[in-house]
Design a protein around this motif. Structure first.
Motif, PDB file in Angstrom:
ATOM      1  N   ALA A  55     -44.581  -9.867 -26.126  1.00 28.02           N
ATOM      2  CA  ALA A  55     -44.454 -10.424 -24.781  1.00 28.02           C
ATOM      3  C   ALA A  55     -43.232 -11.333 -24.731  1.00 28.02           C
ATOM      4  CB  ALA A  55     -45.714 -11.212 -24.413  1.00 28.02           C
ATOM      5  N   ALA A  56     -42.854 -11.721 -23.512  1.00 24.94           N
ATOM      6  CA  ALA A  56     -41.791 -12.704 -23.297  1.00 24.94           C
ATOM      7  C   ALA A  56     -40.455 -12.265 -23.878  1.00 24.94           C
ATOM      8  CB  ALA A  56     -42.201 -14.068 -23.859  1.00 24.94           C
ATOM      9  N   THR A  57     -40.168 -10.981 -23.795  1.00 23.95           N
ATOM     10  CA  THR A  57     -38.871 -10.496 -24.265  1.00 23.95           C
ATOM     11  C   THR A  57     -38.552  -9.192 -23.558  1.00 23.95           C
ATOM     12  OG1 THR A  57     -37.537 -10.064 -26.253  1.00 23.95           O
ATOM     13  CG2 THR A  57     -39.735  -9.089 -26.181  1.00 23.95           C
ATOM     14  N   LEU A  58     -37.300  -8.811 -23.565  1.00 29.17           N
ATOM     15  CA  LEU A  58     -36.861  -7.548 -22.976  1.00 29.17           C
ATOM     16  C   LEU A  58     -36.994  -6.439 -24.010  1.00 29.17           C
ATOM     17  CD1 LEU A  58     -35.399  -5.670 -20.984  1.00 29.17           C
ATOM     18  CD2 LEU A  58     -33.229  -6.670 -21.771  1.00 29.17           C
ATOM     19  N   ILE A  59     -37.824  -5.440 -23.711  1.00 36.14           N
ATOM     20  CA  ILE A  59     -37.981  -4.262 -24.564  1.00 36.14           C
ATOM     21  C   ILE A  59     -37.314  -3.100 -23.850  1.00 36.14           C
ATOM     22  CG2 ILE A  59     -39.598  -2.718 -25.720  1.00 36.14           C
ATOM     23  CD1 ILE A  59     -41.706  -4.942 -25.450  1.00 36.14           C
ATOM     24  N   GLU A  60     -36.352  -2.474 -24.488  1.00 32.01           N
ATOM     25  CA  GLU A  60     -35.654  -1.347 -23.885  1.00 32.01           C
ATOM     26  C   GLU A  60     -36.162  -0.037 -24.474  1.00 32.01           C
ATOM     27  OE1 GLU A  60     -31.413  -1.510 -22.655  1.00 32.01           O
ATOM     28  OE2 GLU A  60     -31.356  -3.211 -24.039  1.00 32.01           O
ATOM     29  N   LEU A  61     -36.582   0.870 -23.604  1.00 29.69           N
ATOM     30  CA  LEU A  61     -36.945   2.230 -23.980  1.00 29.69           C
ATOM     31  C   LEU A  61     -35.872   3.147 -23.408  1.00 29.69           C
ATOM     32  CD1 LEU A  61     -40.806   2.200 -23.331  1.00 29.69           C
ATOM     33  CD2 LEU A  61     -39.557   1.648 -25.428  1.00 29.69           C
ATOM     34  N   LEU A  62     -35.075   3.723 -24.286  1.00 23.75           N
ATOM     35  CA  LEU A  62     -33.925   4.532 -23.879  1.00 23.75           C
ATOM     36  C   LEU A  62     -34.328   6.004 -23.950  1.00 23.75           C
ATOM     37  CD1 LEU A  62     -31.180   2.535 -25.835  1.00 23.75           C
ATOM     38  CD2 LEU A  62     -32.210   2.058 -23.599  1.00 23.75           C
ATOM     39  N   LEU A  63     -34.328   6.668 -22.793  1.00 27.04           N
ATOM     40  CA  LEU A  63     -34.897   8.002 -22.658  1.00 27.04           C
ATOM     41  C   LEU A  63     -33.820   9.079 -22.628  1.00 27.04           C
ATOM     42  CD1 LEU A  63     -37.418   7.230 -19.762  1.00 27.04           C
ATOM     43  CD2 LEU A  63     -37.748   6.879 -22.227  1.00 27.04           C
ATOM     44  N   GLN A  64     -34.085  10.168 -23.340  1.00 30.21           N
ATOM     45  CA  GLN A  64     -33.210  11.331 -23.216  1.00 30.21           C
ATOM     46  C   GLN A  64     -33.299  11.887 -21.800  1.00 30.21           C
ATOM     47  OE1 GLN A  64     -33.090  14.198 -26.462  1.00 30.21           O
ATOM     48  NE2 GLN A  64     -33.198  15.868 -24.989  1.00 30.21           N
ATOM     49  N   GLN A  65     -34.495  11.830 -21.223  1.00 28.27           N
ATOM     50  CA  GLN A  65     -34.733  12.145 -19.826  1.00 28.27           C
ATOM     51  C   GLN A  65     -36.113  11.601 -19.481  1.00 28.27           C
ATOM     52  OE1 GLN A  65     -34.848  16.520 -20.935  1.00 28.27           O
ATOM     53  NE2 GLN A  65     -36.304  16.532 -19.219  1.00 28.27           N
ATOM     54  N   THR A  66     -36.357  11.419 -18.202  1.00 29.92           N
ATOM     55  CA  THR A  66     -37.658  10.905 -17.794  1.00 29.92           C
ATOM     56  C   THR A  66     -38.719  11.995 -17.922  1.00 29.92           C
ATOM     57  OG1 THR A  66     -37.248  11.477 -15.472  1.00 29.92           O
ATOM     58  CG2 THR A  66     -36.633   9.260 -16.199  1.00 29.92           C
ATOM     59  N   PRO A 178     -28.908  -7.830 -24.937  1.00 37.78           N
ATOM     60  CA  PRO A 178     -29.597  -8.984 -25.519  1.00 37.78           C
ATOM     61  C   PRO A 178     -30.992  -8.653 -26.005  1.00 37.78           C
ATOM     62  CG  PRO A 178     -29.694  -9.104 -23.138  1.00 37.78           C
ATOM     63  CD  PRO A 178     -28.820  -7.922 -23.469  1.00 37.78           C
ATOM     64  N   SER A 179     -31.479  -7.455 -25.715  1.00 38.27           N
ATOM     65  CA  SER A 179     -32.833  -7.068 -26.112  1.00 38.27           C
ATOM     66  C   SER A 179     -32.964  -7.037 -27.630  1.00 38.27           C
ATOM     67  CB  SER A 179     -33.179  -5.693 -25.540  1.00 38.27           C
ATOM     68  OG  SER A 179     -34.396  -5.221 -26.091  1.00 38.27           O
ATOM     69  N   PRO A 180     -33.996  -7.698 -28.190  1.00 35.39           N
ATOM     70  CA  PRO A 180     -34.206  -7.643 -29.639  1.00 35.39           C
ATOM     71  C   PRO A 180     -34.945  -6.395 -30.099  1.00 35.39           C
ATOM     72  CG  PRO A 180     -35.841  -9.068 -28.657  1.00 35.39           C
ATOM     73  CD  PRO A 180     -34.940  -8.612 -27.540  1.00 35.39           C
ATOM     74  N   LEU A 181     -35.427  -5.583 -29.135  1.00 33.10           N
ATOM     75  CA  LEU A 181     -36.185  -4.390 -29.492  1.00 33.10           C
ATOM     76  C   LEU A 181     -35.755  -3.240 -28.582  1.00 33.10           C
ATOM     77  CD1 LEU A 181     -38.385  -3.111 -31.226  1.00 33.10           C
ATOM     78  CD2 LEU A 181     -40.081  -3.886 -29.545  1.00 33.10           C
ATOM     79  N   ARG A 182     -35.088  -2.243 -29.188  1.00 33.72           N
ATOM     80  CA  ARG A 182     -34.591  -1.088 -28.439  1.00 33.72           C
ATOM     81  C   ARG A 182     -35.045   0.188 -29.151  1.00 33.72           C
ATOM     82  NH1 ARG A 182     -28.449  -1.168 -27.232  1.00 33.72           N
ATOM     83  NH2 ARG A 182     -29.046  -0.484 -25.130  1.00 33.72           N
ATOM     84  N   LEU A 183     -35.692   1.067 -28.397  1.00 36.32           N
ATOM     85  CA  LEU A 183     -36.199   2.314 -28.954  1.00 36.32           C
ATOM     86  C   LEU A 183     -35.600   3.488 -28.193  1.00 36.32           C
ATOM     87  CD1 LEU A 183     -38.298   0.168 -29.924  1.00 36.32           C
ATOM     88  CD2 LEU A 183     -40.041   1.938 -29.716  1.00 36.32           C
ATOM     89  N   GLY A 184     -35.126   4.485 -28.916  1.00 40.18           N
ATOM     90  CA  GLY A 184     -34.654   5.712 -28.315  1.00 40.18           C
ATOM     91  C   GLY A 184     -35.749   6.762 -28.355  1.00 40.18           C
ATOM     92  N   LEU A 185     -36.024   7.389 -27.209  1.00 41.12           N
ATOM     93  CA  LEU A 185     -37.128   8.350 -27.106  1.00 41.12           C
ATOM     94  C   LEU A 185     -36.586   9.732 -26.778  1.00 41.12           C
ATOM     95  CD1 LEU A 185     -39.701   6.252 -25.009  1.00 41.12           C
ATOM     96  CD2 LEU A 185     -39.292   6.223 -27.472  1.00 41.12           C
ATOM     97  N   ARG A 186     -37.050  10.721 -27.558  1.00 48.83           N
ATOM     98  CA  ARG A 186     -36.676  12.119 -27.339  1.00 48.83           C
ATOM     99  C   ARG A 186     -37.936  12.980 -27.321  1.00 48.83           C
ATOM    100  NH1 ARG A 186     -32.658  10.255 -30.908  1.00 48.83           N
ATOM    101  NH2 ARG A 186     -30.518  10.517 -30.148  1.00 48.83           N
ATOM    102  N   PRO A 187     -37.916  14.077 -26.552  1.00 50.31           N
ATOM    103  CA  PRO A 187     -39.095  14.959 -26.525  1.00 50.31           C
ATOM    104  C   PRO A 187     -39.250  15.690 -27.846  1.00 50.31           C
ATOM    105  CG  PRO A 187     -37.291  15.957 -25.311  1.00 50.31           C
ATOM    106  CD  PRO A 187     -36.830  14.570 -25.668  1.00 50.31           C
ATOM    107  N   ALA A 188     -40.490  15.976 -28.207  1.00 52.51           N
ATOM    108  CA  ALA A 188     -40.807  16.734 -29.412  1.00 52.51           C
ATOM    109  C   ALA A 188     -42.032  17.582 -29.127  1.00 52.51           C
ATOM    110  CB  ALA A 188     -41.061  15.806 -30.597  1.00 52.51           C
TER     111      ALA A 188
END
Length: 248
Positions: A55-66, A178-188
């Motif tokens: 909580a209390a932070t910017l979490i980025e989920l980076l999508l190959q597509q929605t 500035p996000s301390p947590l960044r995740l890249g998401l791809r379909p599988a």
């Protein structure tokens, strides 16, 4: 001199033990001063500091597509949060579908949908919700965001205890954030692949695969279906600048 060094070493060790979230070594998993919400996926929790979504932070989920399973990924955490607090969707790519929301075990009365005409209004709305502090989670979809806007959102999130996910294109992974947590998401096949692009901890060399029960088992080259919680059947959206009555 040796006695002074010993005293300083002891004081440093005590500081580290009392402030694990503020001091961490690059080869060790970091931690957060705020609480976390378990993701509901043990393999993912094992790769996240404090074993969950902070909580209390910017979490980025980076999508190959929605629509590749990002909402299925978040569903366990959203179900936990929705037990007591509201969940806010800001500028989702498709309108919330209440039947799908119910089918996922999430009470629709906890859902707040904010639809805006401009990206600037969506950013403003998300910032106000974060500063208000009355909601348990904020989900914001944006394609292009300036670095100063990211900093404002991250700062607004730090002032409360809201879990804040921001969805952006995977192509922005190389951009500074500035996000301390960044995740890249791809379909599988029957799931999703996750690259831990940035975290407070050692570099994750391998891609994490998570099976998702509601995802189709077709090859990833076939365009995936839209995610379960959002589609094009719309319900009424609240006005962008009318946040206070909706959040009380």
């Amino acid at each position: 001199m040796s006695a002074q060094l010993s005293t300083l070493s002891t004081a440093a060790q005590q500081l580290v033990s009392h402030m694990p979230h503020a001091i961490w070594r690059a080869d060790q998993m970091g931690s957060y001063a705020t609480g976390v919400t378990a993701s509901g996926h043990p393999a993912l929790d094992a790769e996240l500091p404090n074993h969950g979504w902070p909580a209390a932070t910017l979490i980025e989920l980076l999508l190959q597509q929605t629509g590749i399973g990002e909402m299925q990924l978040l569903r366990p955490a959203l179900a936990t949060i929705a037990q007591q607090r509201r969940i806010v969707l800001v500028q989702p790519p498709h309108a919330p579908h209440i039947a799908a929301w119910l089918g996922s075990g999430l009470p629709p009365e906890r859902l707040l949908w904010i639809k805006t005409a401009r990206s600037a209004d969506a950013l403003w709305s998300a910032e106000q919700v974060l500063r208000n502090g009355s909601c348990g989670a904020v989900l914001l979809w944006q394609t292009q965001v300036r670095s100063e806007a990211l900093r404002r959102l991250h700062l607004a999130a730090q002032g409360g205890d809201t879990v804040f996910w921001m969805f952006r294109p995977l192509t922005t992974a190389q951009d500074a954030s500035p996000s301390p947590l960044r995740l890249g998401l791809r379909p599988a096949r029957a799931g999703i692949e996750i690259d831990l692009i940035k975290r407070r901890g050692p570099h994750a060399a391998q891609t994490l695969y998570l099976p998702l029960a509601a995802m189709p088992s077709a090859p990833a080259t076939i365009p995936p279906v839209r995610h379960a919680l959002l589609d094009q059947r719309a319900s009424a959206a609240i006005s962008t600048r009318n946040l206070a009555p909706a959040l009380v």
